[in-house]
Enzyme design. Structure first.
Site, PDB file in Angstrom:
ATOM      1  N   HIS A 196       0.839  -1.189   0.000  1.00  0.00           N
ATOM      2  CA  HIS A 196       0.000   0.000   0.000  1.00  0.00           C
ATOM      3  C   HIS A 196       0.881   1.248   0.000  1.00  0.00           C
ATOM      4  CE1 HIS A 196      -3.593  -2.265   1.586  1.00  0.00           C
ATOM      5  NE2 HIS A 196      -2.644  -3.010   2.138  1.00  0.00           N
ATOM      6  N   GLU A 204       2.471  -0.953   4.364  1.00  0.00           N
ATOM      7  CA  GLU A 204       2.270   0.424   3.917  1.00  0.00           C
ATOM      8  C   GLU A 204       3.626   1.070   3.671  1.00  0.00           C
ATOM      9  OE1 GLU A 204      -0.541   2.108   3.386  1.00  0.00           O
ATOM     10  OE2 GLU A 204      -2.094   1.062   4.515  1.00  0.00           O
ATOM     11  N   HIS A 262      -2.335  -2.845  -3.558  1.00  0.00           N
ATOM     12  CA  HIS A 262      -3.737  -2.682  -3.166  1.00  0.00           C
ATOM     13  C   HIS A 262      -4.603  -2.530  -4.421  1.00  0.00           C
ATOM     14  CE1 HIS A 262      -6.528  -0.610   0.017  1.00  0.00           C
ATOM     15  NE2 HIS A 262      -6.954  -1.813  -0.319  1.00  0.00           N
ATOM     16  N   ASP A 268      -3.340   2.597  -4.988  1.00  0.00           N
ATOM     17  CA  ASP A 268      -2.015   2.465  -4.380  1.00  0.00           C
ATOM     18  C   ASP A 268      -1.433   1.055  -4.560  1.00  0.00           C
ATOM     19  OD1 ASP A 268      -4.152   1.806  -2.425  1.00  0.00           O
ATOM     20  OD2 ASP A 268      -2.522   1.542  -0.982  1.00  0.00           O
TER      21      ASP A 268
END
Length: 182
Positions: A35, A117, A155, A165
């Site tokens: 992400h 992330e 993602h 993303d």
């Protein structure tokens, strides 16, 4: 140089998020979802991401926060712009990062995935140190949980109607999953 002990990366700064639960029984980890996040969008204030994942984000701190301050979300890991690794959820637990998602006709990707992330956004390039750290982590996770390269996705690949993303500036050729040409 990195190791995993009790489903947590030894070198990570561990900040427990309340936003997780148990994976369904007999579910193995078989997917890694990459992400990108910045809060507010396009600004790199790591502490705001920490606050989001720990339910401490103040909606009055920025107009963009009003829409997300009540969300209960988390990711297993965050790799900051400077390459620091923060872990919010142990890998054997289900983090709440993918939302409505599907991979190879299997729904609810949170059940069987690890969410990573990267501090970044669609309109910016990622830092070289982020790719270096991400590659170390991917190698570690692939070995620990027997995850094949083809199961490392963005993602955008599991929720294409909703998400973009890690975005057009993420360079898939820089990660250790050679066949990926996303």
């Amino acid at each position: 140089f990195m190791n995993i002990s009790d489903h947590i990366i030894d070198d990570a700064r561990y900040i427990a998020s309340p936003n997780h639960d148990s994976r369904p029984e007999k579910t193995s980890i078989s997917l890694i979802i990459i992400h990108a996040i910045s809060m507010p969008v396009g600004e790199y204030v790591t502490e705001n991401i920490v606050k989001l994942f720990t339910n401490e984000l103040n909606p009055d701190d920025h107009p963009d926060f009003k829409a997300v301050s009540d969300l209960k979300v988390s990711s297993h890991l965050l790799i900051t712009r400077s390459g620091d690794v923060l872990q919010f959820v142990p890998f054997h637990k289900r983090a709440w990062h993918a939302g409505i998602s599907v991979f190879e006709e299997q729904e609810n990707c949170n059940d069987f995935s690890i969410g990573i992330e990267l501090e970044g956004c669609d309109d910016d390039i990622f830092e070289e140190i982020q790719y270096e750290v991400l590659n170390s982590i991917l190698n570690l996770l692939k070995n620990e949980y027997s995850i094949p390269d083809k199961n490392i996705v963005g993602h955008q690949h599991v929720a294409p109607e909703r998400k973009t993303d890690p975005g057009p500036n993420f360079d898939w050729s820089k990660i250790n999953a050679g066949h990926l040409d996303r």
